[in-house]
Write an enzyme that holds these catalytic residues in place. Structure first.
Site, PDB file in Angstrom:
ATOM      1  N   GLU A 163       0.634  -1.077   0.088  1.00 23.41           N
ATOM      2  CA  GLU A 163      -0.014   0.068   0.112  1.00 23.41           C
ATOM      3  C   GLU A 163       0.804   1.083   0.022  1.00 23.41           C
ATOM      4  OE1 GLU A 163      -2.750  -0.358   3.364  1.00 23.41           O
ATOM      5  OE2 GLU A 163      -3.650  -2.259   2.479  1.00 23.41           O
ATOM      6  N   ASN A 205       1.855  -5.300  -3.206  1.00 24.88           N
ATOM      7  CA  ASN A 205       0.788  -5.506  -2.998  1.00 24.88           C
ATOM      8  C   ASN A 205      -0.190  -4.295  -2.349  1.00 24.88           C
ATOM      9  OD1 ASN A 205      -1.297  -7.762  -2.116  1.00 24.88           O
ATOM     10  ND2 ASN A 205      -1.202  -6.688  -0.246  1.00 24.88           N
ATOM     11  N   HIS A 242     -10.686  -5.677  -2.293  1.00 28.20           N
ATOM     12  CA  HIS A 242     -11.644  -5.543  -1.655  1.00 28.20           C
ATOM     13  C   HIS A 242     -12.513  -4.812  -2.575  1.00 28.20           C
ATOM     14  CE1 HIS A 242      -9.197  -6.898   1.894  1.00 28.20           C
ATOM     15  NE2 HIS A 242      -8.460  -6.018   1.538  1.00 28.20           N
ATOM     16  N   GLU A 271      -6.544 -10.560  -1.461  1.00 27.89           N
ATOM     17  CA  GLU A 271      -7.255 -10.279  -0.214  1.00 27.89           C
ATOM     18  C   GLU A 271      -8.874 -10.083  -0.601  1.00 27.89           C
ATOM     19  OE1 GLU A 271      -5.813  -6.901   2.251  1.00 27.89           O
ATOM     20  OE2 GLU A 271      -3.810  -7.441   1.798  1.00 27.89           O
ATOM     21  N   ASP A 273     -12.487  -9.851  -1.110  1.00 24.42           N
ATOM     22  CA  ASP A 273     -13.889  -9.969  -0.444  1.00 24.42           C
ATOM     23  C   ASP A 273     -14.798  -9.078  -1.201  1.00 24.42           C
ATOM     24  OD1 ASP A 273     -12.827  -7.606   0.661  1.00 24.42           O
ATOM     25  OD2 ASP A 273     -12.518  -8.330   2.446  1.00 24.42           O
TER      26      ASP A 273
HETATM   27  O1  G2I Z   1      -7.930  -3.521   6.140  1.00 26.38           O
HETATM   28  C1  G2I Z   1      -7.907  -4.627   5.524  1.00 26.38           C
HETATM   29  C2  G2I Z   1      -6.638  -5.219   4.844  1.00 26.38           C
HETATM   30  C3  G2I Z   1      -6.135  -4.140   3.883  1.00 26.38           C
HETATM   31  N1  G2I Z   1      -4.782  -4.536   3.129  1.00 26.38           N
HETATM   32  C4  G2I Z   1      -3.771  -5.250   4.187  1.00 26.38           C
HETATM   33  C5  G2I Z   1      -4.472  -5.924   5.207  1.00 26.38           C
HETATM   34  O2  G2I Z   1      -3.145  -6.164   6.280  1.00 26.38           O
HETATM   35  C6  G2I Z   1      -5.243  -5.433   6.038  1.00 26.38           C
HETATM   36  O3  G2I Z   1      -5.914  -6.386   6.915  1.00 26.38           O
HETATM   37  C7  G2I Z   1      -6.542  -5.830   8.102  1.00 26.38           C
HETATM   38  C8  G2I Z   1      -6.959  -7.017   9.105  1.00 26.38           C
HETATM   39  O4  G2I Z   1      -7.746  -7.836   8.319  1.00 26.38           O
HETATM   40  C9  G2I Z   1      -7.398  -6.491  10.432  1.00 26.38           C
HETATM   41  O5  G2I Z   1      -7.448  -7.354  11.223  1.00 26.38           O
HETATM   42  O6  G2I Z   1      -5.489  -5.146   8.612  1.00 26.38           O
HETATM   43  C10 G2I Z   1      -6.000  -4.410  10.069  1.00 26.38           C
HETATM   44  C11 G2I Z   1      -4.968  -3.423  10.477  1.00 26.38           C
HETATM   45  O7  G2I Z   1      -4.733  -2.616   9.482  1.00 26.38           O
HETATM   46  C12 G2I Z   1      -6.300  -5.418  10.996  1.00 26.38           C
HETATM   47  O8  G2I Z   1      -7.031  -4.831  12.021  1.00 26.38           O
HETATM   48  C13 G2I Z   1      -6.111  -5.139  13.241  1.00 26.38           C
HETATM   49  C14 G2I Z   1      -6.568  -3.990  14.191  1.00 26.38           C
HETATM   50  O9  G2I Z   1      -6.076  -2.781  13.712  1.00 26.38           O
HETATM   51  C15 G2I Z   1      -6.102  -4.179  15.577  1.00 26.38           C
HETATM   52  O10 G2I Z   1      -6.384  -3.233  16.519  1.00 26.38           O
HETATM   53  C16 G2I Z   1      -6.472  -5.668  16.189  1.00 26.38           C
HETATM   54  O11 G2I Z   1      -5.863  -5.882  17.262  1.00 26.38           O
HETATM   55  O12 G2I Z   1      -6.709  -6.306  13.722  1.00 26.38           O
HETATM   56  C17 G2I Z   1      -6.098  -6.736  15.021  1.00 26.38           C
HETATM   57  C18 G2I Z   1      -6.547  -7.833  15.286  1.00 26.38           C
HETATM   58  O13 G2I Z   1      -7.728  -8.103  15.351  1.00 26.38           O
END
Ligand code: G2I
Length: 460
Positions: A163, A205, A242, A271, A273
């Site tokens: 990103e 990515n 996404h 990724e 969805d």
């Molecule tokens: O935002 C969706 C995705 C966009 N592309 C990069 C990916 O790495 C990203 O994944 C998401 C995860 O699915 C989330 O799960 O990235 C987020 C963070 O940027 C993730 O969120 C994090 C929260 O920020 C935390 O507070 C939390 O502890 O998820 C963690 C675990 O649930």
């Protein structure tokens, strides 16, 4: 060497699918024509591709979750456990336990692993967020080297950089502490990753790079073309994909995948969805990947809707109770070149976008702001669009009141004062000037729940 590794992942998946079929008592002889697969992974492997999912380590103790994971998928991406804040929480103190658990779960069952992600402006550990300049550059390269070395031989591909391009019409890089270390930070990261794990495919990515006509897509394309021309070691480009009402699937997606592939890189859907999980749209995505020889595989960003970072959009292939949705059947059929089912009339209604992407009409001078929110459990990313009125402006200040419990952890393309309650945001040097009726965007990430945000805008 690298492409051999990639094909081997597919072959291993096929062998595993065959072993499963034998165990189930099905006849399988060397001379039998390849049967249509009955799982996503086996069907993808029949086509020389993989089908993967994001995995959250803490869910590996949920047997409903692992039953589907182990049955359906042959590629795994750690949803959060390989990110910079997870693997290097204190500078030079590396922590691999959660990531190793996912890697071991996957590899012991014949699944391959995509590494996600070595360098990113987001999800940095606190010590890195406050670094800059050559110290940050060195710390980033050390991180890439250490982490890629730890997982050497265990991951088939790395999202080396995630990103790094800006949203909107600029087609340029996103501002970040890493970008401010110099425009060559991306190629430096790729070189370090290649040196540390010469056998892994190295990918760039990003999201919102699906529409071939978008400036961001073209910006990434130009970078990849330049890297290939100059011998920067890049092997693949990941399209997060996404898809939602604000950033929908478009029919030129196949053109995007094939145009990047024509540069001499593999392409992967990393990724996936889709808001509402339209069976038609899922089928189109699979058909687009199958139509591009260098599209290696597809990863969905979670298993059940309840596992999604956008759970309320019900964007995945399995219901909360683990049952297959119509989109699952469409994907499997497309992988098997079967008849192409159309969306049943009862296809789940799509959620309305959390914030309609309306651009406010230009007013008389001044400016207006709108905000769109991507919310997940415990946090959100807000993208704020600042639009000038009927006259050009040379600076802007945005006020946003956050609900209690929401705390800003990270921001880009704006200066911030305050991280809870009333927050104020002003332009940075390069995005203060906005032409009449034109827009610019900045963003921030926060813990907590956004609720509905009502930004105010004043211009200077
Ligand atoms: O935002 C969706 C995705 C966009 N592309 C990069 C990916 O790495 C990203 O994944 C998401 C995860 O699915 C989330 O799960 O990235 C987020 C963070 O940027 C993730 O969120 C994090 C929260 O920020 C935390 O507070 C939390 O502890 O998820 C963690 C675990 O649930």
């Amino acid at each position: 060497m690298r492409s051999t590794r990639w094909k081997a992942a597919s072959r291993a998946a096929l062998a595993l699918a065959g072993a499963g079929a034998l165990a189930a008592g099905m006849a399988l002889t060397a001379t039998a024509p390849a049967a249509a697969g009955t799982t996503l992974g086996a069907s993808a492997a029949e086509k020389g591709r993989y089908f993967g999912t994001a995995v959250a380590g803490f869910k590996l103790s949920d047997s409903a979750y692992t039953t589907i994971l182990n049955r359906e998928f042959n590629m795994v991406t750690a949803e959060n456990e390989m990110k910079m804040n997870a693997t290097e929480p204190q500078q030079n103190q590396f922590s691999y336990g959660a990531a190793d658990q996912i890697v071991n779960h996957a590899r012991s069952r014949g699944m391959s692993v995509r590494g996600h992600t070595l360098a990113w402006h987001s999800q940095q550990p606190g010590w890195m967020e406050s670094m800059s300049g050559s110290a940050l550059r060195q710390a980033m390269l050390n991180h890439v080297t250490q982490v890629a070395t730890h997982f050497r031989g265990q991951v088939v591909a790395w999202d080396v950089v995630n990103e790094a391009f800006a949203d909107g019409s600029s087609g340029g890089r996103r501002d970040s502490n890493l970008q401010r270390t110099g425009n060559d930070w991306i190629e430096a990261a790729f070189r370090a990753a290649r040196a540390a794990d010469p056998g892994a495919k190295l990918c760039y990515n990003d999201y919102n790079t699906d529409n071939w006509t978008h400036a961001k897509t073209q910006g990434v394309y130009n970078m990849v073309r330049d890297f290939k021309a100059r011998g920067v070691p890049i092997d693949c480009v990941g399209f997060q994909s996404h898809f939602n009402n604000e950033s929908p699937y478009v029919s030129n997606y196949r053109t995007t995948l094939s145009s990047f592939a024509a540069l001499g890189v593999d392409v992967q859907i990393t990724e996936l969805d889709i808001q509402g999980a339209s069976a038609n749209t899922y089928r189109s995505v699979v058909e687009d990947c199958l139509a591009v020889a260098r599209c290696n595989g597809i990863t969905v960003w979670g298993i059940r809707d309840s596992d999604s970072w956008r759970a309320s959009q019900t964007p995945l292939l399995f219901n909360n109770n683990g049952s297959k949705k119509p989109a699952y059947d469409a994907v499997l059929a497309a992988l098997n070149n079967g008849t192409t089912p159309t969306d049943p009339p009862t296809d789940p209604p799509t959620d309305p976008p959390t914030d309609p992407p309306t651009t406010p009409p230009p007013g008389s001078g001044g400016c207006t702001a709108t905000v769109s929110v991507n919310q997940w459990t415990g946090g959100f990313v807000a993208t704020v669009k600042v639009t000038a009125g009927s006259s050009a402006i040379s600076g802007w200040t945005i006020g946003i009141g956050l609900p209690s419990g929401a705390t800003v952890t990270n921001a880009w393309n704006a200066n911030r004062s305050g991280n809870t309650g009333t927050t104020n945001w002003t332009n940075v040097a390069y995005n203060g000037r906005v032409g009449a009726g034109q827009s610019t965007e900045y963003g921030f990430q926060a813990n907590g729940t956004a609720g509905s945000l009502s930004p105010t805008c004043s211009a200077s």
